[in-house]
Design an enzyme around this catalytic site. Structure first.
Site, PDB file in Angstrom:
ATOM      1  N   ARG A  16      23.261  73.161   5.996  1.00  0.00           N
ATOM      2  CA  ARG A  16      24.210  73.591   7.037  1.00  0.00           C
ATOM      3  C   ARG A  16      25.174  72.507   7.511  1.00  0.00           C
ATOM      4  NH1 ARG A  16      21.224  76.139  11.771  1.00  0.00           N
ATOM      5  NH2 ARG A  16      19.264  75.437  10.891  1.00  0.00           N
ATOM      6  N   GLN A  92       9.974  62.780  -3.323  1.00  0.00           N
ATOM      7  CA  GLN A  92       9.384  64.122  -3.337  1.00  0.00           C
ATOM      8  C   GLN A  92      10.291  65.055  -4.140  1.00  0.00           C
ATOM      9  OE1 GLN A  92       9.536  66.476   0.182  1.00  0.00           O
ATOM     10  NE2 GLN A  92       7.759  67.718  -0.373  1.00  0.00           N
ATOM     11  N   ASP A 121      15.661  63.566  10.643  1.00  0.00           N
ATOM     12  CA  ASP A 121      16.764  64.268  11.312  1.00  0.00           C
ATOM     13  C   ASP A 121      16.472  64.557  12.774  1.00  0.00           C
ATOM     14  OD1 ASP A 121      14.803  66.115  10.865  1.00  0.00           O
ATOM     15  OD2 ASP A 121      16.087  67.612   9.900  1.00  0.00           O
ATOM     16  N   GLU A 189       3.094  79.000  11.664  1.00  0.00           N
ATOM     17  CA  GLU A 189       4.545  78.937  11.477  1.00  0.00           C
ATOM     18  C   GLU A 189       5.195  80.273  11.859  1.00  0.00           C
ATOM     19  OE1 GLU A 189       6.308  76.130  10.587  1.00  0.00           O
ATOM     20  OE2 GLU A 189       4.341  75.283  10.993  1.00  0.00           O
ATOM     21  N   ASN A 262      20.665  70.049  12.359  1.00  0.00           N
ATOM     22  CA  ASN A 262      20.824  70.880  11.167  1.00  0.00           C
ATOM     23  C   ASN A 262      22.272  71.227  10.895  1.00  0.00           C
ATOM     24  OD1 ASN A 262      17.967  71.281  10.484  1.00  0.00           O
ATOM     25  ND2 ASN A 262      17.917  72.200  12.514  1.00  0.00           N
ATOM     26  N   LYS A 392      46.378  38.269  15.884  1.00  0.00           N
ATOM     27  CA  LYS A 392      45.414  38.258  14.783  1.00  0.00           C
ATOM     28  C   LYS A 392      45.033  36.836  14.434  1.00  0.00           C
ATOM     29  CE  LYS A 392      45.813  37.445  10.749  1.00  0.00           C
ATOM     30  NZ  LYS A 392      46.175  37.177   9.349  1.00  0.00           N
ATOM     31  N   ALA A 421      59.378  37.721  24.610  1.00  0.00           N
ATOM     32  CA  ALA A 421      59.445  39.109  24.136  1.00  0.00           C
ATOM     33  C   ALA A 421      60.036  39.166  22.737  1.00  0.00           C
ATOM     34  CB  ALA A 421      60.299  39.933  25.089  1.00  0.00           C
ATOM     35  N   ARG A 481      70.426  29.670  16.118  1.00  0.00           N
ATOM     36  CA  ARG A 481      71.353  30.812  16.022  1.00  0.00           C
ATOM     37  C   ARG A 481      72.800  30.304  15.991  1.00  0.00           C
ATOM     38  NH1 ARG A 481      69.466  31.475  21.889  1.00  0.00           N
ATOM     39  NH2 ARG A 481      71.191  30.484  22.986  1.00  0.00           N
TER      40      ARG A 481
END
Ligand code: UD1
Ligand code: MG
Length: 499
Positions: A16, A92, A121, A189, A262, A392, A421, A481
């Site tokens: 599911r 299994q 689960d 069960e 589930n 970074k 800025a 500049r």
């Protein structure tokens, strides 16, 4: 030390979930379902974990081994036990029922211990609950020293974790002696139950503990003569009755603790339950959370006094928040150390490289709104990082500021540097990364490009709009500049008329 082995059943299909990822590897609170269950076994100081796999066995085993290596071996020194449990796998194939699953685990278990059965689960069973279950099982042999105690493990009771629920559909029902209510006779069960038995509201949760020596003989003698043609682990109860072994039950009150996953909807339900649980325990420590239903901790969040958390933030990996830290709304923070008095404003994204190399935000620093700190960002005290600034792999010393629209990569900024800025470090030449060093008290003018490798000498100033390619002397003004030219009475071109 208690000779405890834990068997985790995880061979089932999980149809599911409708996912290629095996069910037990789906995450809850940032950790695989199976990781939560293994954590419980580690916290119980089990000596061995036997994981039963079947469907997608290879993926599940690989995932389990990886988690074990990364999370549990590392965290073992924090626990009281010196060595983490041994992890072993049992395959299994095919899956013929829970009893058949345990049969596959038997060769891994030794008869001098207790076996606790869990499901991969069912992620939220609390360690305290499991400790209670084990203690209850051992109560029958409480007297004696530790060694005597070990020798008597075979006298412990088969103990079932049970739940009283108004909606018992689907569960195994606990059958009791009508005259002697404390006497458990078996588990039936859903598919085998009579209409009367279906009305029983006491159900088996899927968790039990038993002396291994008995479990072995019971499980080896199971049959599959039942509605599903499966080997039911739950049939061990009647075997215990036949053998005269004491059977006990521990009733749990919070159904969430034994809820299995589930479907995606159940996964989401447990996620919210876990998050609320985390929020409540943070609030108990004094953390002020604006809305406990709008916080997500997918890892570990450590908070000092007077921390305040606004809504919708996500915390990943290990995040620690110092005294008086405020986190604004909608932040995503992973692997970070935020020191005392720091303020992280709305929509900031902080991403440390790993638990071992977190981003560091110094005391009383201000970050955001809309700031991005990437791996290797280390900010000193009183640093200010404003909107649309990306940092970074860079160190900013105390009092440095980058308040608007900037990129600082592979750089080292001295104390009180003002990074204007729109300024950026050009750290990448297309092949290699290079370092930028900006010494104390430098002002980098707006819209400058510092082409690495380059050093700006202490106290220096970079004129706005400059492209700096050569290192500069201390206290120098550097401008690259073009000189400003003004043409007087300039007449703009006009659109030509006609065609
Ligand atoms: C089981 C119990 C039931 C209990 C319920 C609680 C049995 C026979 N019944 O039923 O009494 O109320 O759990 O949730 O035990 N698994 C294997 N191999 C198998 C079958 C199952 O590893 O061959 C694993 C599944 O992956 C799962 C766990 O065992 O993790 C439980 O199996 P599931 O099919 O959910 O058992 P239920 O029918 O729910
Ligand atoms: Mg089930």
């Amino acid at each position: 030390m208690l000779p405890l082995d834990v068997v985790i059943m995880a061979a089932g299909k999980g149809t599911r979930m409708k996912s290629k990822t095996p069910k037990v590897l789906h995450t809850l609170g940032g950790r695989a379902l199976l990781g939560h269950v293994m954590q419980a076994a580690v916290s119980l100081t089990a000596r061995k974990i036997v994981l039963i796999t079947g469907h997608e066995a290879e993926l599940v085993q690989k995932g389990a081994a990886q988690m074990f290596e990364q999370e549990f071996k590392v965290s073992a020194p924090d626990t009281e036990r010196s060595a983490p449990p041994i992890l072993e796998f049992a395959l299994q194939m095919p899956q013929l029922g829970t009893g058949h699953a345990i049969q596959q685990a038997l060769p891994h278990l030794s008869d001098d211990g207790l076996t606790l059965v869990l499901s991969g689960d069912v992620p939220l069973t609390q360690v305290k609950t499991l400790q209670g279950l084990i203690a209850s099982s051992l109560q029958t042999i409480k007297q004696g020293s530790d060694t005597e105690f070990d020798q008597k493990v075979d006298k412990a009771a088969l103990t079932l974790l049970t739940l009283n629920t108004p909606n018992p559909f689907g569960y195994g029902r606990v059958l009791r002696d009508t005259k002697q209510q404390d006497k458990v006779l078996g588990i039936v069960e859903e598919k085998d139950a009579t209409p009367d038995q279906k009305c029983i509201t006491e159900v088996y949760t899927g968790v039990l503990v038993a002396p291994t020596v008995h479990l072995r003989s019971w499980v080896n003698s199971l049959d599959n003569k039942n509605a599903q043609g499966e080997y039911y682990l739950t049939d061990v109860v009647k075997k215990a009755v036949e053998a005269g072994i004491p059977i006990k039950t521990l009733s749990i009150h919070d159904a969430i603790e034994v809820m299995g996953v589930n479907s995606p909807a159940q996964l989401a339900e447990l996620e919210r339950a876990l998050q609320l649980f985390t929020a409540k325990s943070l609030m108990e420590q004094g953390v002020r959370i604006k809305d406990p239903s709008r916080i997500d901790v997918r890892g570990e969040l450590l908070c000092s006094e007077d921390v305040q958390l606004d809504v919708n933030s996500v915390f990943l990996g290990r995040v620690s928040l110092g005294r008086g830290v405020h986190i604004g709304p909608n932040c995503v923070i992973s692997n970070a150390v935020i020191e005392d008095g720091a303020l992280i404003e709305a929509y900031s994204h902080i991403e440390g490289g790993s638990v071992q190399s977190p981003v560091i935000v110094g005391a009383n620093a201000r970050v955001g709104p809309f700031a991005r700190l990437r791996p290797g960002a280390v900010l000193g005290a009183e640093v200010h990082i404003g909107n649309f600034v990306e940092i970074k792999n860079s160190t900013l010393a105390d009092g440095a500021k980058a308040n608007h629209l900037a990129y600082v990569g592979d750089a080292q900024l001295g104390e009180r540097v003002n990074f204007g800025a729109g300024a950026i470090t050009a750290n990448y030449d297309g092949a290699n990364k290079h370092k930028t060093v900006i010494e104390h008290d430098v002002h980098v003018g707006s819209n400058s490009v510092l082409v690495a490798p380059v050093t700006i000498g202490a106290g220096g100033t970079v004129g706005a709009g400059s492209t700096i390619t050569k290192s500069t002397e201390a206290n120098a003004l550097s401008i690259t500049r073009a000189k400003q030219l003004s043409v007087q009475n300039w007449i703009r071109p006009v659109k030509s008329s006609g065609k």
